[in-house]
Write a protein that holds these residues in place. Structure first.
Motif, PDB file in Angstrom:
ATOM      1  N   MET A 180       0.840  -1.190   0.000  1.00 33.95           N
ATOM      2  CA  MET A 180       0.000   0.000   0.000  1.00 33.95           C
ATOM      3  C   MET A 180       0.879   1.246   0.000  1.00 33.95           C
ATOM      4  SD  MET A 180      -2.953   1.090   2.731  1.00 33.95           S
ATOM      5  CE  MET A 180      -3.949   2.536   2.454  1.00 33.95           C
ATOM      6  N   HIS A 181       0.643   2.152  -0.934  1.00 41.26           N
ATOM      7  CA  HIS A 181       1.449   3.353  -1.044  1.00 41.26           C
ATOM      8  C   HIS A 181       0.930   4.422  -0.083  1.00 41.26           C
ATOM      9  CE1 HIS A 181       3.210   1.376  -4.365  1.00 41.26           C
ATOM     10  NE2 HIS A 181       2.261   1.643  -5.246  1.00 41.26           N
ATOM     11  N   VAL A 182       1.816   4.934   0.766  1.00 40.97           N
ATOM     12  CA  VAL A 182       1.442   5.974   1.717  1.00 40.97           C
ATOM     13  C   VAL A 182       2.308   7.192   1.448  1.00 40.97           C
ATOM     14  CG1 VAL A 182       1.199   6.596   4.135  1.00 40.97           C
ATOM     15  CG2 VAL A 182       0.807   4.225   3.418  1.00 40.97           C
ATOM     16  N   TRP A 183       1.737   8.168   0.797  1.00 41.33           N
ATOM     17  CA  TRP A 183       2.451   9.410   0.523  1.00 41.33           C
ATOM     18  C   TRP A 183       2.407  10.313   1.754  1.00 41.33           C
ATOM     19  CZ3 TRP A 183       5.146  10.358  -3.924  1.00 41.33           C
ATOM     20  CH2 TRP A 183       4.907   9.496  -5.000  1.00 41.33           C
ATOM     21  N   GLN A 184       3.553  10.939   2.028  1.00 43.55           N
ATOM     22  CA  GLN A 184       3.687  11.847   3.164  1.00 43.55           C
ATOM     23  C   GLN A 184       4.211  13.196   2.673  1.00 43.55           C
ATOM     24  OE1 GLN A 184       2.738  10.962   6.163  1.00 43.55           O
ATOM     25  NE2 GLN A 184       2.555   8.745   5.898  1.00 43.55           N
ATOM     26  N   PRO A 185       3.966  14.280   3.428  1.00 41.67           N
ATOM     27  CA  PRO A 185       4.586  15.553   3.043  1.00 41.67           C
ATOM     28  C   PRO A 185       6.102  15.405   2.955  1.00 41.67           C
ATOM     29  CG  PRO A 185       2.904  15.895   4.724  1.00 41.67           C
ATOM     30  CD  PRO A 185       3.085  14.407   4.607  1.00 41.67           C
ATOM     31  N   ASP A 186       6.688  15.936   1.919  1.00 43.89           N
ATOM     32  CA  ASP A 186       8.130  15.817   1.736  1.00 43.89           C
ATOM     33  C   ASP A 186       8.866  16.709   2.730  1.00 43.89           C
ATOM     34  OD1 ASP A 186      10.574  15.053   0.466  1.00 43.89           O
ATOM     35  OD2 ASP A 186      10.571  16.976  -0.572  1.00 43.89           O
ATOM     36  N   ALA A 187       9.893  16.151   3.350  1.00 44.21           N
ATOM     37  CA  ALA A 187      10.637  16.892   4.365  1.00 44.21           C
ATOM     38  C   ALA A 187      11.552  17.948   3.768  1.00 44.21           C
ATOM     39  CB  ALA A 187      11.457  15.910   5.206  1.00 44.21           C
ATOM     40  N   CYS A 188      11.854  17.845   2.481  1.00 39.42           N
ATOM     41  CA  CYS A 188      12.811  18.769   1.858  1.00 39.42           C
ATOM     42  C   CYS A 188      12.155  19.919   1.112  1.00 39.42           C
ATOM     43  CB  CYS A 188      13.715  18.000   0.889  1.00 39.42           C
ATOM     44  SG  CYS A 188      14.774  16.761   1.653  1.00 39.42           S
TER      45      CYS A 188
END
Length: 298
Positions: free
Chosen positions: A1-9
């Motif tokens: 399952m793909h879980v996209w998160q806010p990018d830290a960079c």
């Protein structure tokens, strides 16, 4: 399952961790980054960075999105967002180790891609388009200053080959000479912003095992590849202080039957980080070619 998160960079981007079986360094993963945008009638693009590098070129993603592309970038294993404390930074024993990263990224994107690679990423992408597991999903290949040969004096090249020969026995020995600082410092002088812990001016050292991996990859290019999709190589001139444009132009001709080569005098090694008038011409030529190439591929 793909879980996209806010990018830290990069604010406004999202990141997806791609986890793989342990390798000789232990746990390993890559990071797929995307720009959330609207409709993408022209399909998806997947960008792969260079050596001692990572994806930070926000403006490039925004420009692709404005042209109707869904933009994705891949921080390869042991690079950038994907580096872990237990790993040897930016290291591989073979560029084929990155094939799994690219294949998994294409699977996560869920559609064919315009594959784009800069410098060492260009070398990896060219090899992937030739023999990668999902090469059938590569609609077109854009190479931004691909690393097809060394730019070194003869004596230094001889030392490099000796070090590479020791690579199978001592893969984690490092070249005592760091990368030249001039290129990264020139980007800072032009006010480009990036994380110096992920892209330091002197790099992370050059391992003997990695040298062997690059020499093997160059040998494959010299023997000739069979990239089925349209290819566009772009390069600078003597303004590229990292690689020699002549090598890019020469060896690009070995990649396949449908190869275009364009020069941009005065450009930076990473063409999309050039000064505005050059950068705009790079984008103009790129998108004109991409429209023709994708139509031809379809």
């Amino acid at each position: 399952m793909h879980v996209w998160q806010p990018d830290a960079c990069l604010p406004g981007f999202e990141a997806l961790e791609l986890v793989f079986p342990d390798d000789y360094d232990g746990p390993v993963s890559a990071t797929l980054v995307r720009l959330r945008a609207g409709e993408a009638p022209r399909g998806a693009v997947l960008y792969v960075h260079g050596f001692a590098d990572y994806f930070f070129q926000r403006h490039m993603a925004q420009r692709f999105a404005a042209e109707g592309y869904a933009f994705y970038a891949l921080d390869l294993r042991k690079h950038g967002r994907s580096m872990r404390p237990h790993q040897h930074p930016n290291f591989c024993k073979s560029l084929s180790e990155y094939y799994a990263d690219i294949s998994r990224a294409i699977d996560a994107i869920g559609e064919p891609v315009l594959l784009a690679g800069h410098s060492t990423g260009g070398l990896s992408c060219a090899l992937y388009a030739h023999e990668g597991a999902r090469r059938d999903a590569v609609r077109a290949l854009w190479l931004n200053s691909p690393f097809f040969d060394w730019r070194l004096p003869g004596w230094k090249l001889a030392q490099l080959h000796v070090a590479a020969a020791l690579g199978p026995f001592f893969p984690f020995l490092k070249d005592a000479s760091p990368l030249r600082e001039a290129y990264v410092n020139s980007l800072l002088d032009e006010q480009w912003e990036f994380d110096l812990s992920l892209k330091p001016p002197r790099g992370f050292g050059v391992y003997y095992g990695w040298l062997g991996a690059i020499i093997d990859a160059h040998a494959k290019v010299r023997r000739g590849l069979k990239v089925a999709c349209p290819v566009l190589t772009m390069h600078s001139d003597e303004a590229d202080i990292v690689l020699d444009w002549r090598d890019m132009a020469k060896w690009s001709r070995t990649l396949g039957e449908n190869v275009s080569v364009l020069a941009f005098p005065g450009a930076m090694h990473d063409l999309v980080l050039s000064r505005p008038h050059i950068r705009e011409e790079v984008f103009r030529q790129l998108f004109a070619w991409a429209e023709r190439a994708v139509a031809l591929e379809a």
